[in-house]
Design a protein around this motif. Structure first.
Motif, short mmCIF file in Angstrom:
data_model
loop_
_atom_site.label_atom_id
_atom_site.label_comp_id
_atom_site.label_asym_id
_atom_site.label_seq_id
_atom_site.Cartn_x
_atom_site.Cartn_y
_atom_site.Cartn_z
N UNK A 119 -21.75 22.19 -9.69
CA UNK A 119 -22.49 22.80 -8.59
C UNK A 119 -21.77 22.79 -7.25
N UNK A 120 -22.44 23.43 -6.29
CA UNK A 120 -21.86 23.62 -4.96
C UNK A 120 -22.08 22.43 -4.04
N UNK A 121 -23.06 21.58 -4.39
CA UNK A 121 -23.29 20.33 -3.66
C UNK A 121 -23.51 20.55 -2.16
N UNK A 122 -24.27 21.56 -1.83
CA UNK A 122 -24.60 21.78 -0.42
C UNK A 122 -23.57 22.59 0.35
N UNK A 123 -22.48 22.98 -0.30
CA UNK A 123 -21.44 23.73 0.43
C UNK A 123 -21.81 25.20 0.58
N UNK A 124 -22.87 25.61 -0.09
CA UNK A 124 -23.32 27.01 0.01
C UNK A 124 -24.82 27.06 -0.31
N UNK A 125 -25.56 27.85 0.42
CA UNK A 125 -26.97 28.10 0.11
C UNK A 125 -27.81 26.84 0.01
N UNK A 126 -28.86 26.93 -0.77
CA UNK A 126 -29.79 25.81 -0.97
C UNK A 126 -29.34 25.04 -2.21
N UNK A 127 -28.31 24.25 -2.07
CA UNK A 127 -27.75 23.53 -3.23
C UNK A 127 -27.66 22.03 -2.94
N UNK A 128 -27.28 21.30 -3.97
CA UNK A 128 -27.17 19.85 -3.84
C UNK A 128 -28.21 19.13 -4.68
N UNK A 129 -28.82 19.85 -5.62
CA UNK A 129 -29.91 19.27 -6.40
C UNK A 129 -29.49 18.68 -7.75
N UNK A 130 -28.20 18.80 -8.09
CA UNK A 130 -27.78 18.29 -9.40
C UNK A 130 -28.06 16.79 -9.58
N UNK A 158 -17.94 21.50 -6.40
CA UNK A 158 -18.32 20.75 -5.21
C UNK A 158 -18.91 19.37 -5.49
N UNK A 159 -19.71 19.28 -6.55
CA UNK A 159 -20.36 18.02 -6.87
C UNK A 159 -19.41 16.91 -7.28
N UNK A 160 -18.16 17.26 -7.61
CA UNK A 160 -17.19 16.23 -7.99
C UNK A 160 -16.87 15.31 -6.81
N UNK A 161 -16.92 15.89 -5.59
CA UNK A 161 -16.34 15.19 -4.44
C UNK A 161 -17.30 15.08 -3.26
N UNK A 162 -18.57 15.26 -3.54
CA UNK A 162 -19.57 15.17 -2.48
C UNK A 162 -19.43 13.84 -1.74
N UNK A 163 -19.37 13.92 -0.41
CA UNK A 163 -19.22 12.71 0.40
C UNK A 163 -17.80 12.14 0.38
N UNK A 164 -16.84 12.95 -0.07
CA UNK A 164 -15.45 12.49 -0.10
C UNK A 164 -15.19 11.41 -1.14
N UNK A 165 -16.05 11.38 -2.18
CA UNK A 165 -15.92 10.33 -3.20
C UNK A 165 -15.73 10.92 -4.59
N UNK A 166 -15.20 10.11 -5.47
CA UNK A 166 -15.21 10.43 -6.89
C UNK A 166 -16.62 10.13 -7.41
N UNK A 167 -17.37 11.17 -7.66
CA UNK A 167 -18.78 10.99 -8.02
C UNK A 167 -19.03 10.80 -9.52
N UNK A 168 -17.98 10.95 -10.32
CA UNK A 168 -18.12 10.77 -11.77
C UNK A 168 -17.02 9.81 -12.24
N UNK A 169 -17.13 8.55 -11.81
CA UNK A 169 -16.01 7.61 -11.96
C UNK A 169 -15.63 7.30 -13.41
N UNK A 170 -16.55 7.49 -14.35
CA UNK A 170 -16.22 7.16 -15.75
C UNK A 170 -15.80 8.40 -16.53
#
Ligand SMILES: [Zn+2]
Length: 328
Positions: A119-130, A158-170
């Motif tokens: 997903x876009x994770x808030x970088x476009x439109x109404x997103x960030x709900x994953x 986008x959801x991979x790096x939301x907040x400048x972090x690795x969001x799926x560490x495993x």
């Protein structure tokens, strides 16, 4: 012809999820169980859409990160007025454009959890709900074993790096090598239009934050029954994912199909496509093939849950929504 299995949503939920905390005390039975509505703290009308089907031994859950309305003049090959007219005639016209969903698909075989796109994770439109959607399934991001990103546009990674972090560490991360090369090339980046700069920036961050990134070279199996399909065109390394077991199959085709304009025509594009010739060539090949195979398709931007078939109707291609929950 692939068949959707009969599987009501509630039947696939862990029992612990059926309590009042998830569903606000609502009674789940029969048809009302086909979609989960999670009342969130943010708004009493906010819901988390989930849809689930079986493909052989796999459970595939459609999730969505949200939506954005794409201006009518974002579709080269047609004028804005033509796209708007098409949307009106399909009863899908919105004030500011064509509504794009951002659907993701979670594939589970009882051992592994593979997420296709994030997903876009808030970088476009109404997103960030994953993350909320995964929560609704009782899952944290560190319980995802693998992520396949179909291409390096911001709305898919986008959801991979939301907040400048690795969001799926495993998670093992799979992306086609042609996209990794393209989107991390400084020369390509400096020559690209403004609206693609976010994708270039994100791609650099993804490569930095995911040392386990595995670049894909050509069609291959990721795990038994889950394989990569080359759908180059929308981007150089645009891929699909085929899920196949027990005579049933599903192909997640990402951005091969956009709402309103596809699959009725192949000479109409989305603004982000830098090589329209390649995009058209792939759609010219893929749409008739999908129609003749009767392939069950999952498509990122089609109305939730994005499941359907491409149908050849007297020479004209059209999208037929799949009855995703009630087939035998
Ligand atoms: Zn997209």
């Amino acid at each position: 012809m692939p068949q959707l299995s009969r599987r009501a949503f509630a039947a696939a939920l862990p029992l612990g999820l059926l309590g009042g905390s998830l569903l606000g005390g609502a009674t789940i039975e029969g048809a009302s169980a086909l979609a989960a509505t999670q009342v969130t703290a943010k708004s009493p009308v906010s819901v988390t859409p989930l849809a689930q089907i079986r493909i052989g031994r796999f459970t595939v859950t459609a999730l969505t990160d949200g939506y954005a309305d794409m201006p009518y003049d974002y579709f080269p090959g047609r004028t804005g007025a033509e796209v708007e007219q098409a949307a009106i005639s399909q009863f899908t016209a919105r004030q500011t454009g064509v509504r794009f969903l951002f659907n993701q698909y979670l594939v589970e075989d009882g051992e592994r959890r593979i997420l296709i796109d994030v997903g876009a994770a808030g970088s476009i439109g109404q997103t960030g709900q994953l993350p909320d959607a995964l929560n609704a399934l009782g899952l944290r991001r560190d319980q995802i074993d693998a992520v396949i990103v179909t291409h390096m546009h911001q709305d898919h990674m986008g959801g991979l790096i939301l907040g400048g972090k690795n969001n799926f560490p495993k998670a093992e991360l799979y992306i086609d090598r042609r996209d990794v090369t393209h989107w991390t090339d400084p020369a390509k980046r400096s020559g690209a239009p403004d609206y693609l700069q976010t994708s270039f920036k994100m791609a650099e961050e993804v490569v930095r934050l995911y040392p386990k990134l595995q670049a894909i070279d050509g069609e291959r199996e990721i795990v038994p029954g889950v394989s990569i399909v080359d759908l180059t065109g929308h981007t150089p390394g645009h891929i699909g994912v085929r899920v196949e077991d027990g005579g049933q199959s599903l192909i997640m085709v990402s951005d091969m199909i956009f709402p309103v304009v596809h699959p009725g025509a192949t000479d109409v594009f989305f603004l982000f496509e830098q090589d329209p010739t390649a995009a058209k060539a792939m759609r010219d090949r893929f749409f008739p093939r999908a129609a003749s195979e009767g392939a069950l398709i999952a498509a990122t931007h089609m109305p939730f849950p994005g499941l359907g078939h491409i149908v050849a109707d007297r020479g004209q291609m059209r999208w037929e929504v799949a009855d995703w929950a009630l087939q035998d």
